[in-house]
Design an enzyme around this catalytic site. Structure first.
Site, PDB file in Angstrom:
ATOM      1  N   GLY A  18       0.834  -1.209   0.000  1.00 13.79           N
ATOM      2  CA  GLY A  18       0.000   0.000   0.000  1.00 13.79           C
ATOM      3  C   GLY A  18       0.855   1.240   0.000  1.00 13.79           C
ATOM      4  O   GLY A  18       2.046   1.183  -0.297  1.00 13.79           O
ATOM      5  N   ASN A  19       0.250   2.371   0.296  1.00 21.84           N
ATOM      6  CA  ASN A  19       1.030   3.612   0.410  1.00 21.84           C
ATOM      7  C   ASN A  19       0.409   4.505   1.474  1.00 21.84           C
ATOM      8  O   ASN A  19      -0.625   4.179   2.038  1.00 21.84           O
ATOM      9  CB  ASN A  19       1.136   4.308  -0.946  1.00 21.84           C
TER      10      ASN A  19
END
Ligand code: CTP
Length: 404
Positions: free
Chosen positions: A208-209
């Site tokens: 993810g980020n």
């Protein structure tokens, strides 16, 4: 500010802020509204029904029946162009969220076919309690409008969140709702993406980020404030919107975001893609948890769909497509290249080199690039103000290109 000819039911519930309601009624009447007031038993301890009856020039109703007279809650609900519950106590909020009906205010709320505005008022601890938060999300999800609480001195003597909005602000809120001014996007559908995407690696892990979703949500709200009917496709985020004209579709992965966007884009005149979409996903999603080994682990990644580029390929002349670009070097050059490659009409570029720009913070510093080669540098400002500026520039662009 005008509420000329608008019929308003004001429901006052048990909070110290009730003492401000006779003034609120006077302001509503000055703005041209006809106001009928309801009170709960608790409200009548904080404000005099006689004062409210005098300023509203209508009897103040407190009960579903007064001895031998039945107060027709259905008729009141149908009479009103808007119902506003102000102040709305934590107790009444809980009842509204759960459909309870033990007084006239709840009965009129359940019968009302008009827009309902809720102006909560309570102590900060109550306001921040998970039960209250859940109730707010619930009442908002059933299309009620929340008038945001103010920050300031509370009845407990503490300073914090939870004060009822000032009567002047509530009148402004209602007037803005009924006004067609500043609503150039009325009747227009818009698509906004926000937040990160999560690409599953196995049942317990993902790639993810750090995107918070704040910028995209602010844009969805800014478009809705100008009248647009907005669909917000939101990746996994702790943020949410209470705006009544924003419908949220929650997604997890780039693929889910792509599918939601392609479905919504078909009749959206404006699309702003602010999500930080993963460019790669694990080539294989393991069905069982990947176990630790002595050797190194290499994960094969495959590309995800580029949503902006895909929409750019099918974009029609009546559609305005806006992308974002978060850059760390050669910012303008990279952003200009993205604008062309993805066939967008505008790119909102922010640089991680700028202090106050980027993920998680509440501010942003954006430069807007358009196809004519021009760029406009916006100042460092709150994400809310940046969103309003972006929407203004989208409107200017559509105006310049003579797109209705
Ligand atoms: N975008 C998208 N789908 C993707 C990747 C990006 O729709 N799979 C969109 C973003 O929402 C943003 C724009 O494309 O509006 C630019 O995203 P960015 O990550 O800056 O661009 P990339 O093409 O991924 O280029 P790079 O990561 O190499 O900078």
């Amino acid at each position: 500010m005008s509420l000329q000819g608008k019929k308003i039911v004001l429901a006052v519930t048990g909070s110290i802020a009730a003492y401000k309601t006779p003034h609120f009624v006077r302001l509503l009447i000055k703005a041209g509204a006809d106001v009928k007031v309801l009170v709960t038993d608790a409200a009548a301890h904080f404000v005099s029904p006689l004062a409210l009856a005098t300023v509203s020039k209508h009897p103040v109703l407190a009960n579903v029946n007064d001895g031998s007279t039945w107060n027709n809650h259905v008729e009141l609900g149908l009479w009103a162009d808007a119902m506003i519950i102000a102040p709305c106590s934590a107790n009444t909020l809980g009842k509204l969220a759960n459909g309870l009906c033990d007084n006239l205010v709840c009965a009129v709320y359940l019968s009302a076919r008009c827009p309902v505005f809720i102006a909560p008022a309570m102590d900060e601890d109550m306001w921040l309690h998970p039960s209250t938060r859940a109730n707010i999300v619930k009442v908002r999800s059933i299309s009620n409008h929340i008038i945001p609480v103010a920050h300031g001195e509370l009845a407990s003597g503490l300073i914090g969140e939870g004060r009822m909005a000032e009567p002047e602000d509530m009148v402004a809120h209602l007037s803005a709702f009924f006004s067609d001014e500043n609503k150039p996007l009325k009747g227009i559908k818009a698509l906004v993406t926000a937040g990160p995407t999560y690409e599953r690696l196995d049942p317990v892990r993902f790639i993810g980020n750090f995107s918070s979703g704040k910028m995209g949500i602010a844009i969805a709200e800014a478009l809705a404030d100008r009248g647009a009917q907005v669909t917000l496709v939101l990746g996994p985020s702790h943020e949410h919107t209470y705006h009544a004209q924003v419908k949220t579709i929650a997604v997890e992965s780039a693929r889910e975001m792509y599918e939601a966007c392609t479905a919504v884009f078909a009749d959206a005149k404006i699309a702003v893609l602010a999500a930080a979409v993963a460019d790669y996903k694990p080539a294989v999603q393991a069905t069982d948890k990947i176990k630790k080994k002595d050797s190194e682990l290499t994960i094969a990644l495959t590309k995800t769909d580029d949503i902006l580029a895909s929409l750019g390929k099918i974009k029609q002349p009546w559609q305005t497509l806006v992308g974002f670009a978060l850059e760390t070097n050669n910012e303008l050059e990279h952003a200009q290249e993205k604008l062309k490659r993805k066939n967008a009409d505008m790119i909102a570029m922010n640089s991680l080199k700028d202090e106050g720009a980027g993920f998680a913070v509440d501010t942003n510093k954006i430069t807007l690039l358009t196809r004519d080669g021009k760029n406009v540098a916006l100042p460092l400002q709150s994400k809310k103000d940046a969103a309003a500026s972006i929407v203004d520039h989208i409107l200017e662009l559509r105006h310049a290109e003579k797109i209705a």
